[in-house]
Design an enzyme around this catalytic site. Structure first.
Site, PDB file in Angstrom:
ATOM      1  N   ARG A   1       0.798  -1.228   0.000  1.00  6.02           N
ATOM      2  CA  ARG A   1       0.000   0.000   0.000  1.00  6.02           C
ATOM      3  C   ARG A   1       0.826   1.271   0.000  1.00  6.02           C
ATOM      4  NH1 ARG A   1      -4.719  -1.913   4.224  1.00  6.02           N
ATOM      5  NH2 ARG A   1      -5.721  -3.280   2.727  1.00  6.02           N
TER       6      ARG A   1
ATOM      7  N   HIS B   1      -6.095   5.903   5.967  1.00 10.46           N
ATOM      8  CA  HIS B   1      -6.852   4.673   6.185  1.00 10.46           C
ATOM      9  C   HIS B   1      -6.648   4.033   7.551  1.00 10.46           C
ATOM     10  CE1 HIS B   1      -8.836   0.970   5.318  1.00 10.46           C
ATOM     11  NE2 HIS B   1      -7.743   0.256   5.268  1.00 10.46           N
TER      12      HIS B   1
END
Lengths: 639, 258
Positions: free
Chosen positions: A332, A403
């Site tokens: 990510r 996130h």
């Protein structure tokens, strides 16, 4: 000044034997005595619900709390993609060791080896338990469980339930919790928000909660407190977190002496729906699993044509180009930074040039629309509802968004903080993901903590305390309640005309600008000044409505949370400033390789930075050195 | 970015503030709010956020409503919009509604989920804990941590697994109750019964479960099925009344067996 030595309590011996050894040598509690111990669990997400249920099964007297109207609404429910487990059902060479190595490497060598190995080891039992609970995982025609791939791994080890894995796992944990509530071992309190820890002589003995309906404060004493209150990404205002997610519990525990570890390790998720305007209250994640079949691209040069009109030769599939071996499945942090780079190059797509395409055309041509719809149908629908565009026909537009938070309260191998009696589990602790979390690892960690680790380690502590030695009505608690009441009174007396929501969004803009995907010293110093200013302005500008008493008041709830977010953000920026290296989700522009990759500094920063609160003074930075005996420290490469 | 802005007249259900508050008491009324400058890309709740910021800055009381995840999965948001729970767009929770589906200049009526078993807390916020208590009565499989066999020792054919999944998609929002003229929770209960009765793991407690959940459903004051299928029409997760038939069938089998 007192010197704190961080005792990790990691058992000696080879890494693969440590947990076994711990369990063999830990001392259980007499079953007849267990119900005398009152354990308080704050939060009912995957970690909290699974911990409360498991402790109830063991016979402890448990109280669980959530601020939502029902335990089932905790934000774990929104996790989409899946949960990792080293089952090797695919015969593709997976095993516990490989999952361990992937997680250490994915975390850019900033996690504790012993904890990560234990996580990988327990992963297989989580799947067994969840299946037994009736969690409807995806299956193949033969009746066996299906798997898919996720970022940062070359094997297929992710179990999933369409795009709703978090929901199904949480409903499983919630059902176990319900069973214990029915049996009377767990008492659940909904619409109750954590306010403070009760600490007596350095030992945690209970919590002060605020009943959100009546507005009254309530005291709950207990023999151990478990915080499962999630992460702090909502400090950034726009994030994939729920609008209720907050940092108050962990921040207030920090103010009571618990150490806050690695707050600067925040994760930006590469595949979210881009922001559409300033009105936006949250960002929506599109599961990383989409990168299994979707290809990420931008035009080679700024191009205003619609994506379907841009010929193949003029597209830059930049992840496949830069990281040929992992391609679209790069971890990510790497995928997010790559997206930022192409947008900074002025090649971004969509409004404001803040977006990249995630294209399913190839996959639809290869596998057919039905297969894609079975895999991601609900995600495609969600995308269409939000953007009004049909992803079967035009590529999705995605952009990174805040996130997950890898940082959290510092815990030892037993998941206990430096404050005796305070346990921290799930996203709220710092322990397993280092500087970057791999996809489908959060669900694994929360459930390992709640179902398997905490129920085993809590007895070691409880064995050392006498049950019920503090009563809810003890006079020493009154001043503590007054202490939490004071800032609430102050908020109620503010006479500005701005909602705390608006002030929160200003804080979020500062953080995203200076402490987001890439950070530098000047920016972080600027952020610290701006946050300080915002904190001063807050009390002049904020307004909280009055309802003649303090009863059900959503603006007040929000205002209390924003005060903690602002204080916490200073710590976040301070940690980012002091960590003079780039690793995982923490990218410092001053420390990068020639081709723009993160440059770690193992010599000076191969440690956990745990911060100790010092009232008005600057917090103290305490280090836990990390030793890598099994996975040699190497530069991560996904090329 | 869409530059167009829209205006609306909003009829909001308000519980009068300034009174000492009693849980469950209903003495509200509609209050009209005019709002302008709304982008069609805003979600319905973002429009309410903006409305609330404006109400607050004129030194008044913002309207209370619930939401959390804002991506259609937690089930916290409720609201009856223009007479329909979660609004008229099918298969959508309130938080996923966007203003592009409301014509500029139109009037939007916003009410709480009304049902005897859902007492109003304030304005648009209701207490749905009755649904939790039904789940506590039996909506689970009794398995302790540590005792599960290997996951592959339990085979589930794909069809049953898929059907169980479809029923398990319920988010517990309570829209089915709010739309039913009998305030029946049978879609909600049926979904759980359907999920667990389709799986081999759910078999041992199959009949005990239906008995206890239905009993609790009645204790909470939910009515019987109205056969209007309004629940199915508003369910944001597309759960069908087939689960109610299954609930009835399971209940009948339980009665015959006992």
């Amino acid at each position: 000044m007192e010197k704190i030595i961080l005792e990790t309590k990691v058992p000696s011996g080879p890494v693969s034997e440590k947990w076994k050894k711990y369990c063999e040598t830990s001392k259980p509690i007499n079953p007849a005595n267990k119900r005398k111990y009152h354990v308080i669990v704050v939060g009912t997400g995957l970690a909290g619900a699974s911990a409360a249920a498991s402790l109830g099964e063991l016979g402890y007297n448990v109280s669980s709390f959530c601020f939502q109207d029902s335990p089932r609404r905790a934000h774990s429910i929104a996790a989409q993609g899946g949960i990792n487990a080293a089952k090797n059902y695919k015969n593709d060479g997976d095993n516990v060791w490989r999952l361990f190595c992937d997680t250490i490497k994915g975390g850019d060598f900033r996690a504790r080896e012993a904890n990560v190995y234990r996580l990988a080891e327990l992963s297989v039992r989580i799947i067994d338990h969840c299946v037994a609970q009736g969690v409807p995982f995806a299956r193949e025609y033969g009746g066996l469980l299906d798997n898919r791939s996720f970022g940062g791994s070359l094997v297929s080890r992710t179990f999933y339930a369409r795009g709703q894995t978090g929901q199904q796992l949480l409903l499983g944990a919630y059902s176990s919790l319900n069973r214990q509530i029915n049996k009377g071992t767990v008492k659940n309190y909904s619409r109750m928000e954590f306010q403070d820890l009760i600490v007596i002589d350095g030992v945690v003995k209970g919590v002060i909660m605020r009943d959100l309906v009546s507005g009254e404060f309530a005291v709950f004493t207990g023999d151990a407190v478990v915080l499962a209150t999630g992460g702090y990404s909502a400090a950034f205002y726009l994030s994939t977190n729920a609008v209720g997610c907050n940092v108050s519990a962990t921040y207030r525990a920090y103010k009571k002496g618990a150490l806050f570890a690695n707050p600067c390790f925040t994760q930006i998720h590469p595949t979210c729906i881009p922001q559409s305007g300033h009105h936006q209250s949250k960002l929506t994640l599109m599961s990383e699993s989409l990168r299994n079949d979707g290809r990420v691209w931008v035009p080679k040069e700024k191009d205003m044509r619609s994506p379907n009109e841009i010929p193949e030769t003029e597209r830059d599939y930049y992840l496949e180009r830069k990281y040929p071996s992992y391609g679209n499945l790069a971890p990510r942090d790497i995928a997010s930074r790559a997206a930022k780079q192409v947008c900074d190059d002025n090649r971004g797509v969509g409004p404001g040039g803040k977006g990249v395409y995630l294209d399913f055309e190839n996959a639809i041509n290869r596998l057919g629309k039905d297969v894609i719809s079975a895999r991601y149908g609900n995600l495609f629908e969600m995308y269409e509802k939000i953007t009004g565009e049909n992803p079967y026909e035009t590529p999705m537009r995605i952009y990174p968004a805040m996130h997950y938070s890898m940082g959290g309260l510092w815990v030892n191998y037993e998941l206990m903080s430096n404050l005796p009696g305070l346990f921290v589990i799930g996203e709220a602790n710092f322990s397993d993901h280092g500087a970057n979390r791999l996809g489908a690892s959060a669900l694994m960690q929360t459930l390992a903590d709640g179902y398997f680790i905490l129920p085993n380690t809590i007895s070691s502590y409880l064995n050392t305390v006498k049950p019920g030695d503090l009563q809810d009505t003890d006079s020493c608690i009154f001043p503590m309640v007054e202490e939490v009441r004071t800032p609430v009174r102050r908020l109620m007396s503010c006479r500005g005309n701005t909602s705390p929501n608006v002030l929160h969004s200003q804080l979020g803009r500062i953080l995203w600008e200076y402490c987001g995907m890439s950070r530098n010293e000047a920016g972080l110093l600027k952020a610290l000044t701006e946050i300080k200013q915002l904190k001063e302005d807050f009390w002049k500008l904020v307004r909280v409505p009055h309802y003649n008493n303090t009863s059900f008041n959503q603006v007040l709830e929000k205002a209390i949370r924003v005060v903690d977010f602002m204080d916490f953000s200073e710590l976040l920026c301070l940690d980012a400033l002091e960590r003079k290296e780039s690793c995982g989700g923490h990218f410092r522009e001053e420390y990068q390789t020639e081709d723009g990759e993160a440059k770690r500094n193992d010599e000076d920063f191969c440690h956990v930075a745990a911060w100790k609160y010092n009232a008005e003074d600057k917090p103290t930075r305490i280090q836990e050195e990390l030793v890598f005996e099994h996975v040699p420290l190497t530069t991560r490469s996904y090329k | 970015m869409n530059k167009e802005t829209r205006n609306y007249k909003i009829l909001l259900w308000r519980e009068p503030h300034g009174k000492v508050f009693f849980k469950g008491e209903m003495h509200g009324a509609f209050v009209t709010e005019n709002i302008s400058g709304i982008s069609p890309d805003m979600s319905f709740l973002e429009m309410l956020d903006i409305l609330n910021d404006r109400i607050l800055s004129r030194n008044d009381h913002p309207v209370c409503f619930e939401s959390d995840c804002r991506e259609g999965i937690c089930g916290a948001c409720s609201l009856v919009i223009n007479g329909v729970a979660h609004g008229r767009q099918t298969g959508t929770t309130t938080c996923q509604l966007h203003m592009r589906s409301f014509k500029s200049g139109s009037t939007i009526v916003v009410e709480p989920f009304r049902a005897r078993s859902f007492p109003v807390i304030r304005d648009l916020v209701v207490d749905r804990s009755a649904l939790d208590r039904i789940m506590q009565a039996g909506g689970y499989i009794s398995v302790n941590v540590g005792s599960a066999p290997d996951a592959h020792s339990i085979l589930v054919d794909k069809k049953s697994a898929d059907q169980a999944f479809e029923a398990a998609a319920c988010i517990g929002c309570g829209a089915c109750v709010a739309m039913c003229k009998n305030s029946s929770a049978m879609l909600f209960v049926g979904a759980k019964i359907s999920q667990l009765s389709k799986l081999p793991q759910g078999q041992p407690e199959r009949y005990e479960r239906v008995k206890r959940m239905v009993e609790q459903m009645q204790v909470e004051g939910f009515g019987g099925c109205s056969n209007t299928m309004a629940c199915e029409a508003v369910c944001p997760k597309g759960i069908t009344t087939k689960v109610i038939s299954e609930l009835n069938w399971e209940f009948l089998k339980m009665t015959l067996k006992s």
